[in-house]
Design an enzyme around this catalytic site. Structure first.
Site, mmCIF file in Angstrom:
data_model
loop_
_atom_site.group_PDB
_atom_site.id
_atom_site.type_symbol
_atom_site.label_atom_id
_atom_site.label_comp_id
_atom_site.label_asym_id
_atom_site.label_seq_id
_atom_site.Cartn_x
_atom_site.Cartn_y
_atom_site.Cartn_z
ATOM 1 N N ARG A 39 0.841 -1.195 0.000
ATOM 2 C CA ARG A 39 0.000 0.000 0.000
ATOM 3 C C ARG A 39 0.880 1.250 0.000
ATOM 4 O O ARG A 39 2.064 1.182 0.307
ATOM 5 C CB ARG A 39 -0.907 0.001 1.226
ATOM 6 C CG ARG A 39 -1.890 -1.159 1.264
ATOM 7 C CD ARG A 39 -2.899 -0.953 2.385
ATOM 8 N NE ARG A 39 -3.845 -2.064 2.457
ATOM 9 C CZ ARG A 39 -3.684 -3.129 3.251
ATOM 10 N NH1 ARG A 39 -2.618 -3.205 4.048
ATOM 11 N NH2 ARG A 39 -4.574 -4.097 3.264
ATOM 12 N N HIS A 145 -14.561 -21.300 -1.767
ATOM 13 C CA HIS A 145 -13.292 -20.665 -1.402
ATOM 14 C C HIS A 145 -13.263 -20.393 0.101
ATOM 15 O O HIS A 145 -14.280 -20.496 0.791
ATOM 16 C CB HIS A 145 -13.097 -19.348 -2.159
ATOM 17 C CG HIS A 145 -12.660 -19.516 -3.575
ATOM 18 N ND1 HIS A 145 -13.558 -19.688 -4.608
ATOM 19 C CD2 HIS A 145 -11.427 -19.563 -4.136
ATOM 20 C CE1 HIS A 145 -12.889 -19.817 -5.744
ATOM 21 N NE2 HIS A 145 -11.601 -19.745 -5.488
ATOM 22 N N LYS A 149 -12.206 -14.610 1.132
ATOM 23 C CA LYS A 149 -12.409 -14.129 -0.247
ATOM 24 C C LYS A 149 -13.548 -13.120 -0.270
ATOM 25 O O LYS A 149 -14.613 -13.362 0.305
ATOM 26 C CB LYS A 149 -12.695 -15.295 -1.187
ATOM 27 C CG LYS A 149 -12.723 -14.877 -2.651
ATOM 28 C CD LYS A 149 -12.652 -16.090 -3.570
ATOM 29 C CE LYS A 149 -12.689 -15.677 -5.036
ATOM 30 N NZ LYS A 149 -11.548 -14.797 -5.396
#
Length: 258
Positions: A39, A145, A149
């Site tokens: 970031r 998943h 997610k």
């Protein structure tokens, strides 16, 4: 004379796939880990800014977020490179348009899955969809998943949906049923259904079922380790380096017939 290693920058280097990619790149003698970035406020301890990373790399491998990937594509195009390998999923139409526009200037490989086996499944599903008439064979896509997610259906499930729709000569958005709840009425011919599970640490499971009166055909793939996605992303990075501008996918990388 041996070719110099391709210089790789890893976006989202502190994420699950980012860490996996760092390890995979460092283990491959054909590649050199040129930079890691995360970031804007994550600099230091081996991390550099995005602009610094772009200046140091031949290819950026990006498993981050749709917004971050679309912005990365815009910035890379504005500076004339580097090439990109994008594995983020969950893009909206505007973000996809930004990536397509950037691909006019730089080469970009974007895929909902970098697994060789999964991409083979996509090809088999498209063949089956061409063979099975939608009036007689209902298509259902299942995916599961891990609990972290954030998008659903997964990018891979949408790839499979596109394969079914493409094999039938249809547009996925026109025939997809992503949610069923309550009294839904009878299933219309040609509909493509999606079912989603989120839980635990499931790396990724996908299946496509073609259901007719008296028979069921299911094609499936299960991921046991994220290393397979890293291997595919490395194959994409090796392939895209030095390519002309354009938006490519894993079928191009693997040389599959269209």
């Amino acid at each position: 004379m041996a070719q110099p290693p391709i210089r790789i920058a890893i976006a989202g280097a502190l994420g699950r796939m980012g860490r996996q990619m760092v390890e995979a790149v460092q283990a491959d003698p054909r590649l050199a880990l040129a930079a890691r970035f995360h970031r804007p406020d994550s600099v230091g301890d081996g991390l550099v800014s995005r602009d610094e990373a772009l200046a140091m790399a031949d290819v950026v491998i990006d498993f981050t977020t749709p917004a971050a990937s679309a912005d990365l594509a815009r910035v890379s195009a504005n500076r004339g490179g580097p090439a990109l390998v994008i594995g983020s999923t969950g893009f909206d139409a505007a973000e996809l348009a930004d990536i397509a526009d950037a691909a006019k200037t730089v080469p970009i490989v974007r895929s909902g899955s970098f697994s060789l086996g999964l991409n083979m499944l996509v090809g088999l599903v498209e063949q089956a969809a061409r063979a099975f008439a939608p009036e007689d064979w209902d298509a259902e896509i299942f995916e599961a998943h891990h609990r972290h997610k954030i998008d659903a259906p997964s990018g891979t499930a949408l790839m499979l949906g596109q394969a079914v729709a493409g094999g039938r000569g249809a547009e996925l958005d026109a025939v997809a049923r992503r949610v069923r709840d309550g009294v839904t009425g009878a299933r219309p011919p040609g509909e493509i259904g999606f079912a989603v599970v989120r839980g635990g640490s499931i790396v990724g499971e996908h299946s496509v079922s073609f259901c007719a009166e008296g028979e069921l055909v299911t094609l499936s793939h299960a991921a046991g380790d994220r290393i397979m996605f890293a291997r595919g992303a490395i194959a994409a990075a090796l392939w895209v380096s030095g390519r002309p501008p354009g938006e490519y996918d894993m079928r191009d990388v693997l040389g599959f017939d269209r």
